[in-house]
Enzyme design. Structure first.
Site, PDB file in Angstrom:
ATOM      1  CE  LYS A 151      -4.019   1.810   2.589  1.00  0.00           C
ATOM      2  NZ  LYS A 151      -4.932   1.566   3.723  1.00  0.00           N
ATOM      3  CB  SER A 211      -8.400   3.186   2.770  1.00  0.00           C
ATOM      4  OG  SER A 211      -7.504   2.654   3.735  1.00  0.00           O
ATOM      5  CB  SER A 248      -8.412   0.365   5.637  1.00  0.00           C
ATOM      6  OG  SER A 248      -9.177   1.525   5.504  1.00  0.00           O
TER       7      SER A 248
END
Ligand code: GLN
Length: 479
Positions: free
Chosen positions: A78, A153, A177
């Site tokens: 990420k 997310s 997330s």
């Protein structure tokens, strides 16, 4: 080859079925093919040009009989976890051009075991969001149906793993997330206990809630990565004295004698009927395995989302104060004074949702409203922790849906923040309490979209959570 799990690839490397260079080459090829699709997945913000070099290095090590637990295995990362020398932008304009000066501890530990990184994955800006649509690079898409959100997310990480553009990925989980996108994309996603994975080098959102998490297509893959990355880190004052030296290989769980609680607060109002039905079916499967499933009520869980949406923005407003155009990334050079530079950099650099969080955070921390909001939220958080601690002295796992709704179409919630926040109904309590929680792919809806269920355990019970998930995967009933 891309259908293999991370552990499958590990075997294939050990058996000399494939080289790491071949594996990385296959992912690279798949990534570039997807870019010419009419609706590209947009899972990656950047696919690293040097990943093939690292793969060749790993292959050379293997030839010499050397290399760690993860030698030559690729992961996606990420965009808020720093890898030295690579850009790290949190999918925000304000951090464009910022190069990480050091690597996160988790990255270093994985590299020390021979892992290599395929690229940086898409995300909601600063990890604020539940759909991966609040990204300055545009949304990622759900590989199961490209007109749907992959969840957020860590949507790019989930999308990459589900679409076989990576065998495994790192995400971050502040309020759900990792688990929510895992659920939406039909894969496994673990948020470890707070303190298990060092936060050093993870760009902070809500420091008391943030944990790096792992997304994969098998619980065993998560066990492998967790084992390599966990352990106390002197660079993170909140890191725990816990390590998991022998998670891998992972054995299935013996469910006899285990007690699992189905919480009323996560099965009633606000939960889609199909999601509810899938959760019930999963409870039925647990019973068939010999577990005792009990219905319980924990009314304080109703306050988890409001409590989270006070504490998380409060911490975010403080953490994001450092992005002012002076030290990191973007600066509005046209400004005439320092004051104006701060304001215009932040005005142009941050997206709408991030600004909303900064406003809320400053508001709840302001002297006039501190007692009414922030202090009260902290009291609720303590109560929640006490109640959960009590609960887990009696039960092994809590079962709930991961998200109250199935995946939703892109664009359907972006302009409705409260609807977006409501998707975090079942996940935020684990961050507020620090408990480990895993989303498992449970079933498909009638319209063919994945739905996950969540198992939450006592602090540092990652092993048994992953074992339970492995039993599910091996049962053949999983999707
Ligand atoms: N959806 C939640 C939020 O927007 C959780 C995000 C996260 O876990 N990073 O804050």
């Amino acid at each position: 080859m891309r259908d293999l799990t991370l552990c499958g690839l590990k075997q294939a490397l050990e058996n000399r079925t494939y080289t790491s260079a071949e594996i990385v080459g296959a992912y690279r090829e798949a990534y570039s093919q997807d870019r010419s699709h009419a609706k590209p997945l947009n899972a990656y913000i950047e696919f690293f040009a040097d990943s093939l070099d690292h793969a060749r290095e790993a292959d050379a090590l293997r030839e010499q009989g050397k290399g760690g637990l993860l030698n030559g295995l690729p992961l996606a990362v990420k965009d808020n976890i720093m890898i030295r020398g690579k850009e790290a932008t949190c999918a925000s304009r304000i951090l464009k051009g910022f190069t990480a000066p050091y690597s996160a501890t988790v990255i270093e530990r994985l590299q020390a075991q021979g892992a290599l990184f395929l690229g940086r994955t898409n995300m909601d800006e600063f990890a604020m969001g539940s759909s991966c649509e609040y990204s300055c690079y545009g949304p990622a898409r759900n590989p199961v149906n490209r007109d749907y959100a992959p969840g957020g997310s860590s949507g790019g990480s989930a999308c990459a793993v589900a679409a076989r553009l990576a065998p495994c990925a790192l995400g971050s989980d502040t309020g759900g997330s990792v688990r929510l996108p895992a659920s939406f994309c039909g894969i496994y996603g673990l948020k470890p206990s707070y303190g298990t994975l060092s936060r050093y080098g993870l760009i902070a959102y809500g420091s008391s809630l943030d944990q790096i998490g792992i997304l994969a297509r098998s619980p065993e893959d998560i066990a492998l990565v967790l084992q390599a990355a966990a352990g106390v880190d002197p660079k993170d004052g909140t890191s725990a004295e816990t390590a998991f030296p022998d998670l891998y290989p992972l054995a299935p769980l013996e469910f006899k004698g285990r007690k699992i609680a189905l919480v009323k607060e996560f099965t009633e109002k606000g939960v889609d009927s199909e999601v509810h039905e899938i959760t019930k079916r999963f409870a039925g499967w647990l019973k068939k395995q010999g577990a005792e499933v009990v219905d319980i009520s924990l009314p304080v869980l109703h306050y988890a989302v409001p409590c989270y949406y006070i504490i998380a923005p409060a911490e975010a407003s403080s953490n994001l104060a450092r992005f002012d155009g002076v030290q990191y990334g973007y600066r509005d050079e046209a400004a005439h004074s320092l004051e104006e530079m701060y304001v215009s950099t932040r005005t142009k650099g941050f997206g709408t949702e991030v600004k909303r969080r900064v406003f809320i955070g400053n508001y709840v921390l302001s002297s006039g409203y501190y007692d009414a909001y922030y202090k009260k939220a902290q009291a609720v958080r303590s109560l929640l922790s006490r109640e959960c601690q009590k609960l887990f002295t009696d039960i092994d796992f809590m079962l709930s849906p991961t998200a109250p709704v199935p995946p939703f179409p892109l664009g359907s919630k972006v302009d409705d923040p409260l609807a977006m926040y409501a998707t975090d109904m079942c996940t935020t309590f684990a961050n507020l309490t620090g408990l480990p929680a895993l989303s498992l792919p449970a079933a498909m809806t009638k319209s063919g979209l994945p739905v996950g269920v969540q198992l939450t355990g006592a602090m540092f019970s990652e092993r048994s959570i992953l074992q339970a998930a492995l039993s599910w995967r091996k049962s053949g009933e999983s999707i």
